[in-house]
Each structure stands twice: as C-alpha cells, then as structure tokens.
Scaffold this active site. Structure first.
Site, PDB file in Angstrom:
ATOM      1  N   ARG A  50    -100.983  20.815  -8.190  1.00  0.00           N
ATOM      2  CA  ARG A  50    -100.256  20.447  -6.540  1.00  0.00           C
ATOM      3  C   ARG A  50     -99.825  19.175  -7.023  1.00  0.00           C
ATOM      4  NH1 ARG A  50    -102.700  17.540  -3.172  1.00  0.00           N
ATOM      5  NH2 ARG A  50    -105.613  18.440  -3.232  1.00  0.00           N
ATOM      6  N   TYR A 103     -80.238  28.775  10.634  1.00  0.00           N
ATOM      7  CA  TYR A 103     -80.839  30.120  10.110  1.00  0.00           C
ATOM      8  C   TYR A 103     -81.802  30.143  11.388  1.00  0.00           C
ATOM      9  CZ  TYR A 103     -84.589  31.581   8.287  1.00  0.00           C
ATOM     10  OH  TYR A 103     -85.553  32.609   7.609  1.00  0.00           O
ATOM     11  N   ASP A 175     -78.353  22.187   4.553  1.00  0.00           N
ATOM     12  CA  ASP A 175     -79.386  22.846   3.660  1.00  0.00           C
ATOM     13  C   ASP A 175     -77.886  23.832   2.631  1.00  0.00           C
ATOM     14  OD1 ASP A 175     -80.164  25.539   3.144  1.00  0.00           O
ATOM     15  OD2 ASP A 175     -80.867  25.632   5.201  1.00  0.00           O
ATOM     16  N   LYS A 200     -82.721  32.261  -2.596  1.00  0.00           N
ATOM     17  CA  LYS A 200     -81.579  32.508  -2.320  1.00  0.00           C
ATOM     18  C   LYS A 200     -81.019  32.969  -3.599  1.00  0.00           C
ATOM     19  CE  LYS A 200     -82.572  34.011   1.770  1.00  0.00           C
ATOM     20  NZ  LYS A 200     -83.939  33.156   2.210  1.00  0.00           N
TER      21      LYS A 200
END
Ligand code: PLP
Length: 387
Positions: A50, A103, A175, A200
């Site tokens: 992690r 978004y 972004d 994406k």
C-alpha cells in the site's frame, strides 16, 4: 545526465533496462504485498505494497517523467487521484474552486465533500474573465482546472489562470486526462499538480481503471504520497503493469486519435443535422488559437449537438463502429449521451449552465480505419435528420 530522448521514445522504452537479475527486456511484475527487512529498522526500501510497490513505482516514475513532474503516485482510479489531492490540499474551512463544466464524477465528489462542511466550493467558468474576477478576492486554497473541458471541449488558458491563482496563494491542479502528456504538460505551464484517470488515454485499452497524481516539486509529491498511503488510494501492481504496457504505444495512439477526430469533426461541421460541433481542431472553434498554442495536438474527443433527444436516439440506433458507452481514451470509438450518462450526477440546471443539452452526443474517437468511422457516423447523422 539529462535524458535527451523524446517523450514518445521514453514512454515506449520505460523500464526496459530495469531487471538487473535476469535482464528481462519487459520489466517483471511484483505482486507481493510485503517485503523482507534486512534487520529491524533497515528495510530494502519497499515494506508494504500500500505504501509502495516496485511495479507501481516504475509506472509512477514514467508518468512523472512524461509530465515533467518531480514524482507521482499511482491510484486505484482517477477519482482516487482526485480524492488524494483534495485530502492533501484543501484545508478545513478553505475555499476550493472547480470548473463549472468539469467531469460529472469530479463535480459529485467536490459537492459531496462541501456538503459535509469540509470546505466552501465555488464553480467557475475559467474561460470567462468575469467569472474569475469574482473568484480571486475569495482567495481559494485549491483550484482545479480541466482543459479541454468535458464534454464541450472548451479551452482554458492554463498559464494565465495558473499565474492568477498563484497570485492569491492557491495550489493549482490540472486534470490532464483528455490530452495526456503527449499533447499537453500543465506542469510546464506552472501547475503544481497533474491529475490523470489512467483508465483513459494513458492505458488506452479500456481494460484497467486507474489514476495518477503528479507533483511539480518533491515536497508536493511527498504530501500526495503520504495522503495516498493514509487513505489507501494507491493502485494495484497488476493494473500498473498493464498501464505501463499500454503507455508504450501512447505516441502512435494519440497521433491516430487526433487524425481521426479531425476528420470526424469536419464531417460533423458540414452535416445539416448538426447544429454545433465542439472540437478545438476546427479553425472556427472558439478554443482553436489557444489550443494550437497550448497543446501539441487537438486530441481525440469531440461533441456535437443534434435537434433533440429523439434525433440523438435515431443517430445512435444502428451505429456499428461506435459503442454506446461511457469512458474514453481506448483504441475503440465510443459514443455517449452526456446528459443521461457521464454527466447524470449533475442536476438539470447545472447541466444547462454547463451547456449540456439533451441533443448532445460526445464521441471518444478511436483508432479504427477512418473511412469506416466516417461512413458509419454519416449514416447515423442522416438518420437523425429524418423525423
Ligand atoms: N477526470 C476526467 C476528466 C474523467 O473523464 C474521469 C472519468 O471519466 C475521471 C477524472 C475519473 O476517472 P476514473 O473513472 O478513472 O475514476
């Protein structure tokens, strides 16, 4: 010594000389969740996956390099990247600004956190000087930008807005999901943080949900990585491995996305069924000049407007080269109805303010043979015209 190879070559060859044990050309994947310590107080550098993982580090270093950042953390999704960023850089009681047409999932996250009283949220049109003039006196602690915007492909003047935001002491995150570092590098324009949904274009094959958050300085990177570990937002090793594999073809994919999108935008712009086409590559698009200056290509996303929902449905029914689906950035072409799909989290009045109409369709243009895409879309537009 500085690496003089182009970004495209660096992306293709990322990690190829990495395996010192067996000299595997393709770097191996490390699935182990835990790492043996040499002795108490002395670890190998990796302790628990992690906190950090070698496969994830390789992808993080590659994305940071491509974005001209000091480092990055790989997260489980684009939303996890945004969550990490907002936890690290939006102090309690501060003002946070987001684009009015961001978004839909980003809009939902920031509004949900503001609703819990974490900070005060302002939605801003970063393409409007009037809208921004009202923001700066409120001294936002964090400003999030998206350019091009989703789904209207509006272009924000990143360098100018970032400079103004820094003038009032804000941390600025951009972004960059819609363009990827192959076409735009916000840190070179002054941004402090870059966000990606690697789901994406970076992965490019619609088979991994992932994200990345890149910091411009080692201090920002340290803060982001601390919060990622604290929140548990980092991504998995296998997803990182797949994303690195996808990233190797970023250059050729982005070139093909741009070429195909330009051809489809030109078809849409002259078709009588279409009342508006949004693509910065069109010379009469309001963002054209800025995009030419700010970007290395116009990208693979476009949207257009038909008369109404019924016309949009007629266009969609019968398409064979465009899947009706959310998301973007894969090799395959996707088409979606933003009002009921990607932006459904926005209430109708917010959609209207952002310019999202019921007759709007958005295309994530893939890398298929362009003549197939043109023939299929032209047939859809002809159907839309027939009532
Ligand atoms: N940012 C942008 C611009 C997006 O389009 C998306 C998803 O569509 C996200 C962030 C969220 O990414 P993810 O779906 O990987 O959580």
């Amino acid at each position: 010594m500085a690496d003089r190879r182009t970004r495209i070559t660096r992306a293709t060859r990322a990690g190829l000389a990495w395996d010192q044990q067996h000299h595997a050309v393709v770097p191996p994947i490390y699935l182990s969740t835990t790492y043996a310590w040499t002795k108490p107080g002395e670890s190998s550098g990796y302790e628990y996956s992690r906190s950090s993982n070698p496969t994830r580090s390789l992808l993080a270093d590659t994305i940071a390099d491509l974005e001209s950042g000091a480092g990055a953390e790989i997260t489980a999704s684009g939303m996890a990247a945004l969550t990490t960023m907002v936890a690290a850089f939006a102090p309690a009681g501060s003002v946070v600004a987001i684009p009015h047409d961001c978004y839909g999932g980003t809009w939902r996250l920031f509004n949900a956190l503001a609703g819990k009283g974490q900070f005060e949220l302002v939605s801003v049109d970063f393409t409007s000087a009037t809208s921004m003039a009202e923001l700066w006196p409120r001294r936002p602690a964090l400003v999030l930008l998206e350019s091009p915007s989703n789904p209207l492909l509006r272009i924000t003047d990143l360098a100018t807005v970032i400079e103004a935001a820094h003038g009032v002491g804000a941390v600025v995150a951009v972004d960059n999901t819609f363009l990827s570092p192959a076409l735009q590098r916000p840190i070179e324009l002054g941004a402090d943080i870059v966000i990606h949904s690697t789901t994406k274009f970076l992965n490019g094959h619609s088979d991994v949900v992932g994200g990345a958050v890149v910091g411009a300085t080692p201090e920002i990177v340290q803060e982001l990585r601390w919060w990622a570990n604290c929140l548990g937002t980092p991504g998995g090793a296998f997803d990182s491995y797949l994303t690195l594999r996808g990233l190797r073809t970023l250059g050729v994919r982005m070139k093909a996305h741009c070429e195909n999108a330009q051809a489809l935008a030109e078809l849409l712009a002259q078709h009588p069924a279409v009342s508006a086409t949004h693509y910065p590559g069109l010379t009469d698009d309001p963002g054209h000049d800025l995009a030419r200056h700010q970007q290395d290509g116009f990208g693979g996303m476009l949207s257009f407007e038909l008369a109404d929902l019924a016309a949009a449905k007629r266009c969609l029914t019968g398409l064979t080269c465009f899947s009706l689906a959310e998301s973007l950035g894969g090799v395959e072409s996707l088409i979606c109805h933003p009002a009921s799909m990607t932006h459904a989290a926005m209430p109708p009045d917010v959609q209207a303010a952002a310019g999202i109409s019921d007759g709007m369709l958005r295309i994530a243009v893939g890398i298929e043979e362009i003549h197939d895409l043109v023939d299929d879309l032209r047939a859809g537009l002809d159907r839309a015209r027939r009532s």
